[in-house]
Design an enzyme around this catalytic site. Structure first.
Site, short mmCIF file in Angstrom:
data_model
loop_
_atom_site.label_atom_id
_atom_site.label_comp_id
_atom_site.label_asym_id
_atom_site.label_seq_id
_atom_site.Cartn_x
_atom_site.Cartn_y
_atom_site.Cartn_z
N LYS A 185 24.32 31.34 21.74
CA LYS A 185 23.60 32.34 20.95
C LYS A 185 24.20 32.38 19.54
O LYS A 185 25.33 31.90 19.33
CB LYS A 185 23.69 33.71 21.61
CG LYS A 185 23.26 33.74 23.06
CD LYS A 185 21.75 33.82 23.26
CE LYS A 185 21.46 33.62 24.74
NZ LYS A 185 20.17 34.08 25.19
C1 LIG Z 1 20.03 34.63 26.61
C2 LIG Z 1 19.01 35.67 26.82
C3 LIG Z 1 19.20 36.73 27.73
C4 LIG Z 1 20.35 36.78 28.70
O1 LIG Z 1 21.61 36.73 28.14
P1 LIG Z 1 22.86 36.25 29.06
O2 LIG Z 1 24.03 36.61 28.24
O3 LIG Z 1 22.70 34.80 29.29
O4 LIG Z 1 22.78 37.03 30.32
C5 LIG Z 1 18.25 37.72 27.81
N1 LIG Z 1 17.15 37.69 27.04
C6 LIG Z 1 16.91 36.69 26.17
C7 LIG Z 1 15.68 36.73 25.34
C8 LIG Z 1 17.82 35.64 26.05
O5 LIG Z 1 17.58 34.65 25.19
#
Ligand SMILES: *Cc1c(COP(=O)(O)O)cnc(C)c1O
Length: 371
Positions: A185
């Site tokens: 991210k």
């Molecule tokens: C990555 C993501 C999540 C979940 O995040 P994690 O840290 O992997 O649990 C939730 N919503 C969206 C839109 C994402 O891209």
């Protein structure tokens, strides 16, 4: 070329990251150590939100937020089918029902014009996703929520930490904002992590308690909670990465703009950015009916691609009974056409040029054509 390059950033921040991790190893407070509060203060300050509560992941941030809102079986939560599964998963985990509203064809974000028609007496919250790093129409969504008995709005900002909307930061645009520090991210740690943001004192208190098994004091369990803390070491890593984050956001905006210029030049459709908001381009995404051909062509040139997301959630086996797959035709169509190109803060302008050149399959593109 990697799809997302995490190694360059690590090399740049190596000494800070090692120093931060070593400090945790030395003090030994692996759970809820001082770095947790330090990170929460810095992130709250960054977003402008009054409270930041770090949690074990982005998924946990969404789940804890819904639990703090006391979402019950049978409650309806309005959201988008064109997102990562976690958005709807947490709703179903609580026995509630995701009500899928279609998306805008040019941004992939929930279409605010369609939300009001989906509201019923059972609606308890609206959960827009800031897809690919760009906030949805948050003012319009907040206004709809306000008109319908002050429904809470949860921004799934897992992809948009660092983005802005009319000068305000993503995560601080509604009742609750949830982000993820999954490594790929825009702001990532080296494992799982996430955070919840809010300006509401009682929701913040509820989130803090739910994060540690609903505990209001040691061994006093006021409500049902989860084991949802973020490790001190992961907080320490995010603290080290924050030192470079403003620069990375700027680089992301520049790379996104560069991509936009070149992609427009080769006449390929792409995700659009709205005026008055920025995207941190968690993904740089084009829209094409020739996806297979282009993926193959780029693959042969050594350029990885990905599809976010190939199947809308209302067509997924575990979710398709919740909403007919044809109720959201735009999401259905986009799932067939979207394709993401390599994107990292440290991608160079030449990398972007060679990616778009490879996409075009020969000929000249961009500055090199005129140089
Ligand atoms: C990555 C993501 C999540 C979940 O995040 P994690 O840290 O992997 O649990 C939730 N919503 C969206 C839109 C994402 O891209």
């Amino acid at each position: 070329m990697p799809f997302i390059d995490l190694k360059f950033q690590y090399q740049e921040l190596k000494s800070q990251i090692h120093a931060r991790i070593n400090a945790v190893l030395e003090h030994g407070q692996y759970i809820m150590g001082p770095e947790v509060k330090e990170l929460e203060d810095k992130l709250a300050n960054y977003t402008g939100a009054k409270h930041c509560i770090t949690v074990a992941s982005g998924t946990e941030a969404l789940l804890i937020s819904l639990m703090a809102l006391n979402i019950q079986p049978g409650d309806e939560i309005i959201t988008t089918p064109f997102t990562f599964v976690a958005t709807a998963e947490v709703i179903v985990l609580l026995g509630a029902k995701p009500v899928f509203v279609d998306v805008e064809p040019d941004t992939g974000n929930i279409n605010a014009n369609l939300i009001e028609a989906a509201i019923t007496p059972n609606t308890r919250a609206i959960m827009p996703v800031s897809l690919y790093g760009q906030p949805a129409d948050m003012d319009e969504i907040n206004a709809i929520a306000a008109r319908h008995g002050n429904l809470p709005v949860i921004e799934d900002a897992a992809q948009s930490f660092g983005a802005t909307y009319k000068g305000r930061k993503s995560c601080n645009l509604s009742t609750l904002g949830c982000t993820s520090f999954f490594p790929s991210k825009p702001l990532g740690c080296y494992g799982d992590g996430g955070a919840i943001f809010t300006n509401n004192d009682s929701l913040a208190q509820a989130c803090k308690e739910i994060r540690v098994h609903g505990q209001s004091q040691r061994y006093v369990h006021t409500r049902v909670g989860v084991g949802g803390r973020m490790d001190t070491i992961q907080c320490a890593i995010v603290l080290a990465k924050l030192e470079r984050f403003d620069r990375e956001v700027k680089q992301r905006l520049d790379i996104g703009q560069r991509y936009n210029q070149l992609i427009d030049e080769v006449d390929v459709a792409r995700i659009q950015q709205r005026l008055g908001r920025t995207s941190v381009f968690a993904q740089y995404t084009i829209v094409t009916s020739e996806r297979e051909i282009l993926q193959k062509r780029l693959g042969e040139a050594g350029i990885p691609t990905a599809v976010h997301y190939p199947v809308p959630l209302n067509e997924q086996p575990a979710y398709k009974h919740l909403c007919c797959p044809d109720c959201t035709p735009v999401a259905k169509d986009m799932a067939k056409k979207v394709m993401s190109l390599p994107m990292s803060a440290d991608l160079t302008k030449d990398d972007v040029l060679s990616i778009v050149q490879a996409l075009k399959g020969g000929g000249t593109v961009g500055e090199k054509a005129t140089a």
